[in-house]
Design a protein around this motif. Structure first.
Motif, PDB file in Angstrom:
ATOM      1  N   GLU A   1      56.126  54.119 -20.539  1.00 41.36           N
ATOM      2  CA  GLU A   1      55.126  54.967 -19.891  1.00 41.36           C
ATOM      3  C   GLU A   1      55.088  54.747 -18.388  1.00 41.36           C
ATOM      4  O   GLU A   1      54.823  55.658 -17.634  1.00 41.36           O
ATOM      5  CB  GLU A   1      53.741  54.680 -20.476  1.00 41.36           C
ATOM      6  N   ALA A   2      55.373  53.514 -18.000  1.00 45.81           N
ATOM      7  CA  ALA A   2      55.268  53.168 -16.589  1.00 45.81           C
ATOM      8  C   ALA A   2      56.135  54.060 -15.708  1.00 45.81           C
ATOM      9  O   ALA A   2      55.817  54.293 -14.555  1.00 45.81           O
ATOM     10  CB  ALA A   2      55.662  51.719 -16.381  1.00 45.81           C
TER      11      ALA A   2
ATOM     12  N   ARG B   1      57.954  49.042 -12.592  1.00 46.83           N
ATOM     13  CA  ARG B   1      59.238  49.509 -13.084  1.00 46.83           C
ATOM     14  C   ARG B   1      60.106  48.296 -13.359  1.00 46.83           C
ATOM     15  O   ARG B   1      59.916  47.248 -12.760  1.00 46.83           O
ATOM     16  CB  ARG B   1      59.902  50.385 -12.015  1.00 46.83           C
ATOM     17  N   LEU B   2      61.092  48.481 -14.240  1.00 47.13           N
ATOM     18  CA  LEU B   2      62.015  47.378 -14.506  1.00 47.13           C
ATOM     19  C   LEU B   2      62.869  47.129 -13.265  1.00 47.13           C
ATOM     20  O   LEU B   2      63.373  48.062 -12.651  1.00 47.13           O
ATOM     21  CB  LEU B   2      62.941  47.727 -15.673  1.00 47.13           C
TER      22      LEU B   2
ATOM     23  N   ALA C   1      67.023  56.624 -15.000  1.00 49.57           N
ATOM     24  CA  ALA C   1      66.280  56.162 -16.181  1.00 49.57           C
ATOM     25  C   ALA C   1      65.008  55.430 -15.783  1.00 49.57           C
ATOM     26  O   ALA C   1      64.343  54.828 -16.632  1.00 49.57           O
ATOM     27  CB  ALA C   1      67.174  55.263 -17.029  1.00 49.57           C
ATOM     28  N   GLY C   2      64.689  55.459 -14.507  1.00 40.90           N
ATOM     29  CA  GLY C   2      63.405  54.920 -14.071  1.00 40.90           C
ATOM     30  C   GLY C   2      63.435  53.479 -13.617  1.00 40.90           C
ATOM     31  O   GLY C   2      62.388  52.867 -13.395  1.00 40.90           O
ATOM     32  N   CYS C   3      64.612  52.911 -13.472  1.00 41.50           N
ATOM     33  CA  CYS C   3      64.685  51.502 -13.076  1.00 41.50           C
ATOM     34  C   CYS C   3      64.763  51.373 -11.559  1.00 41.50           C
ATOM     35  O   CYS C   3      65.148  52.297 -10.854  1.00 41.50           O
ATOM     36  CB  CYS C   3      65.925  50.847 -13.668  1.00 41.50           C
ATOM     37  N   MET C   4      64.381  50.190 -11.095  1.00 44.19           N
ATOM     38  CA  MET C   4      64.566  49.844  -9.694  1.00 44.19           C
ATOM     39  C   MET C   4      65.820  48.961  -9.638  1.00 44.19           C
ATOM     40  O   MET C   4      65.889  47.964 -10.342  1.00 44.19           O
ATOM     41  CB  MET C   4      63.354  49.048  -9.225  1.00 44.19           C
TER      42      MET C   4
ATOM     43  N   GLN D   1      68.516  35.237 -11.173  1.00 44.67           N
ATOM     44  CA  GLN D   1      67.428  34.724 -12.006  1.00 44.67           C
ATOM     45  C   GLN D   1      66.123  35.497 -11.879  1.00 44.67           C
ATOM     46  O   GLN D   1      65.336  35.536 -12.811  1.00 44.67           O
ATOM     47  CB  GLN D   1      67.213  33.229 -11.767  1.00 44.67           C
ATOM     48  N   GLY D   2      65.918  36.189 -10.769  1.00 43.69           N
ATOM     49  CA  GLY D   2      64.627  36.851 -10.577  1.00 43.69           C
ATOM     50  C   GLY D   2      64.495  38.235 -11.204  1.00 43.69           C
ATOM     51  O   GLY D   2      63.426  38.836 -11.137  1.00 43.69           O
ATOM     52  N   TYR D   3      65.549  38.759 -11.799  1.00 42.08           N
ATOM     53  CA  TYR D   3      65.506  40.146 -12.278  1.00 42.08           C
ATOM     54  C   TYR D   3      65.039  40.246 -13.724  1.00 42.08           C
ATOM     55  O   TYR D   3      65.191  39.307 -14.500  1.00 42.08           O
ATOM     56  CB  TYR D   3      66.892  40.783 -12.129  1.00 42.08           C
ATOM     57  N   ASP D   4      64.485  41.410 -14.046  1.00 44.35           N
ATOM     58  CA  ASP D   4      64.086  41.633 -15.437  1.00 44.35           C
ATOM     59  C   ASP D   4      65.326  41.726 -16.326  1.00 44.35           C
ATOM     60  O   ASP D   4      65.353  41.200 -17.431  1.00 44.35           O
ATOM     61  CB  ASP D   4      63.293  42.939 -15.556  1.00 44.35           C
TER      62      ASP D   4
END
Lengths: 272, 477
Positions: free
Chosen positions: A10-11, A18-19, A47-50, A84-87
């Motif tokens: 939904e975000a 966002r991811l 697809a809505g990702c950053m 390491q910092g990413y979703d």
């Protein structure tokens, strides 16, 4: 624009978060064919990702498969820290994603501190089409490509990560595109990294068999998800004088086919 | 001493094989036959994947307690009236076999198909000592006539065609009419059967291998499709079983679980035509069977693999599925590997048995496509074990100098991202510029191996990271 399954994220339509994706562009794509990387960025952003692409070099697979565990560990530690910092971490390659997902944990078997970090990176790392389909639930892309394509299943993606249906699912949503399966699409193309150079006679024989299967499919376009295999097959097809256009699957899915196919010159592409 | 190896010449062997049109035609049969048959057998059995897990577990359990199962097995064989001999290496095994044959006053020995017998080179040894060994498996019989090693562990003569076999039969079976018709394969088969039938009846000793040894009962099990194994072990007065120590399984139940994956993985059969159990010599009420029953248990390098990363290789049940699915095996065939065991299982096992200094090419000559592991009935991680060999070679500085220095240079840059970006940016700009006309290179310095068979696609010119930095500066951290 790729569509997410209704309600899954939904975000995307509303407010953040966002991811946040770390794009592991892979060294081959970085050096040889950056357009694949930008196609991956487009697909992920649609697809809505950053998407971010932190400064990076290589996952270490060439050293790993040459028996040099020391260099491999050094490079793996660098990768683990970089991402390491990413979703999620996404790579337009089954082989490089497989290196992180399947082999990094094994690399630090006897080092519990790094093992934990390697496991964490492995868990959030995906091959591009599998990330789009399996994680984001993307079912279609907004792209058009007129003609038939045949798809080669690269070994690591197929057997280490189970990438088989995902690229086909996305390709079947491309307007105007039909998939023609070649015989033995899941048999190795003979690339194998340094194998192609160290055992070039054998590699040459294996890619010869692959080129015959590609030719027999009659499809004018060959796709796959790994640039190493693509360069091997494209190089063989052009050496044999077979006019088959070779591209990474992401280029088609993103509708980014302005760049000439692999091994073709800009001038030649324009003349077509 | 193990049989002679040409593994150090793997590259030359491979090149020769690639230019042998007859061999290439024969290898095509491997590609087409075995794969479909295995797949259809596996697909028909819903529990096949679960059986693979069980097979993996049974072998692992046995290897963990191998000493206990060996002792238990020995006791059971003795209790059934048989003899057990332990051989540490090929030399000891050959001595033991020769002395049993001498005691039996043997002139001819029939043999069932046995890879361990190839490993210890028993045929040449017996011949040198005045005893005539006769292979009775059709494929083995043919390659014995040709003085060759098997090129496949379950289809030893798969590299040959019918015409070659006809020529061999005419050369050797000189007692038969020179004008006889041998144009049909079935005529070759009939002739071999007739010749071998006399040998079976005349043999003083029969030697077989073993697919499994059952600790619970002291039984040895062989699977065959021709029935030659049964005639080899039942007709002569003395039966010798040769087996390497990892053939042990705890119980008959375990053996039957493994049998369910063995033939399916090998030939796609549910069971092979004959599955024969032998336990000790003939008892008084038995209709037939040997008077003397010997088992020679051979280590020859196996126990040294226990407790190492190569222990997993000892799960191997010799089905041949890995080579049947291997693109490298398909390209060069079994003889190129230069010793007894070809294909992926050979690439892992051979360095253990004859040394990685001699067999170093074998674990390197793989694309790591992983198809072997995906069909292995006991789930041996063959690519991983080949990689372990590459690590051993690297540690011992056996990796070729050119590969080492190339890797070193690449590693130097890959560990220094700023330098790496700078250097690759310049290199790709140059290569991209040079290749802009054709989009590919037919020749490149230092890439001879690549460009011998295929063009090298030119890079687009600007690297991803350079363009990303240019276009998205300020957008990313």
């Amino acid at each position: 624009m790729a569509k997410l399954e209704e309600g899954k994220f939904e975000a995307v339509n509303g407010s953040p978060p966002r991811l946040r994706i770390g794009l592991f562009v892979t060294c081959l794509v970085d050096l040889m064919r950056p357009s694949i990387g930008f196609a991956a960025v487009k697909l992920l952003e649609d697809a809505g990702c950053m998407v971010e692409a932190p400064v990076q070099t290589c996952c270490g697979q060439p050293a790993y498969n040459s028996g040099d565990r020391g260099t491999t560990r050094d490079l793996a530690q660098r990768m683990i820290e970089t991402f390491q910092g990413y979703d999620y971490v996404v790579a337009p390659s089954g082989s490089c994603a497989g290196m992180i997902k399947k082999h990094y944990p094994e690399l630090f078997e006897e080092d519990p501190n790094w093992r934990v970090k390697a496991d964490a990176l492995a868990a959030k790392t995906y091959e591009l089409t599998s990330f789009l389909v399996d994680v984001l639930g993307v079912t279609q892309v907004d792209a058009t490509f007129d003609g038939a394509v045949t798809y080669h299943d690269s070994c690591s993606g197929l057997r280490e990560l189970g990438v088989k249906t995902q690229p086909r699912k996305l390709l079947s949503s491309v307007k105007g595109l039909t998939i023609v399966e070649m015989n033995d699409s899941d048999v190795c193309c003979g690339f194998g990294g340094t194998f192609a150079v160290k055992y070039s006679d054998i590699s040459g024989a294996i890619v010869d068999a692959k080129a015959k299967n590609i030719g027999a499919s009659q499809a004018p376009t060959l796709l796959a998800g790994d640039l190493g295999c693509l360069m091997n097959m494209a190089g063989k097809l052009s050496r044999d004088g077979k006019p088959i256009e070779v591209r990474h699957v992401a280029e088609i899915l993103a509708g980014m086919t302005d760049e000439p196919g692999i091994g073709l010159a800009k001038e030649a592409a324009r003349a077509k | 001493m193990n049989v002679h190896s040409t593994s150090p010449q793997f590259k030359q062997n491979a090149t020769r094989a690639l230019h042998d049109p007859q061999l290439q035609k024969a290898l095509n049969n491997v590609k087409q036959g075995f794969i479909d048959k295995r797949k259809s057998a596996a697909d028909k059995l819903p529990e096949f994947e679960a059986l693979r897990d069980a097979a993996h577990d049974i072998k692992n359990h046995t290897l963990e307690h191998l000493d206990l199962y060996l002792e238990a097995y020995e006791e059971k064989v003795k209790a059934s009236g048989g003899h057990v001999h332990f051989a540490r290496n090929a030399d000891e095994a050959r001595e033991i076999i020769l002395s049993i044959c001498r005691k039996a006053d043997a002139k001819t020995v029939t043999k069932g198909k046995s890879m361990i017998s190839e490993e210890i080179g028993i045929n040449h040894y017996l011949e040198a000592n005045g005893i005539r060994p006769i292979e009775t498996d059709l494929g083995e019989y043919i390659i014995q006539l040709r003085n060759e090693l098997p090129s496949h562990i379950i289809a030893p003569a798969v590299h040959l065609n019918a015409t070659q076999v006809e020529q061999d039969f005419r050369r050797v079976h000189t007692h038969l009419d020179a004008k006889r018709d041998l144009s049909e394969p079935v005529q070759l088969l009939t002739e071999a059967r007739a010749v071998l039938r006399e040998r079976f009846l005349a043999a003083d000793v029969g030697i077989t291998g073993a697919n499994f040894l059952v600790a619970e009962t002291g039984t040895s099990i062989i699977v065959t499709n021709e029935g030659n194994g049964d005639l080899t072990q039942i007709l002569p007065k003395t039966h010798i079983v040769l087996a390497s120590i990892e053939k042990l399984v705890p119980t008959l139940e375990d053996a039957s679980q493994l049998l369910r994956v063995l033939a399916r993985s090998a030939t796609g059969q549910e069971m092979s035509v004959y599955t024969t159990f032998s336990t000790g010599p003939r008892r008084s009420a038995d209709a037939d069977g040997p008077a003397n029953y010997h088992v020679v248990l051979i280590d020859n390098g196996r126990s040294a693999m226990l407790g190492t990363s190569f222990e997993e290789m000892l799960r191997c049940i010799r089905c041949g599925a890995c080579m049947n699915h291997c693109p490298v095996y398909h390209a060069v065939g079994g003889h190129a590997y230069g010793w007894v065991y070809p294909g992926p299982m050979g690439a892992v096992l051979t360095p253990s048995l004859i040394g990685v200094d001699k067999a170093g090419h074998l674990p390197n000559a793989s694309t790591f496509c992983g198809r072997c592991e995906s069909v292995c009935p006991v789930r041996i991680p063959l690519p991983k074990l080949m990689r372990h060999w590459r690590e051993r070679e690297f540690e011992r500085h056996l990796t070729p100098a050119s590969v080492r220095s190339g890797l070193g240079l690449w590693g130097f840059f890959a560990k220094r991202p700023a330098l790496y970006r700078f250097a690759t940016r310049a290199a790709m700009a140059t290569l991209g510029f040079m290749g802009r006309q054709r989009g590919r290179f037919r020749w490149l310095p230092l890439a001879k191996g690549w460009t011998a068979y295929r063009d090298f696609p030119a890079p687009q010119g600007e690297t991803f990271q350079a363009r990303w930095q240019r276009e998205r500066k300020g957008r990313t951290a």
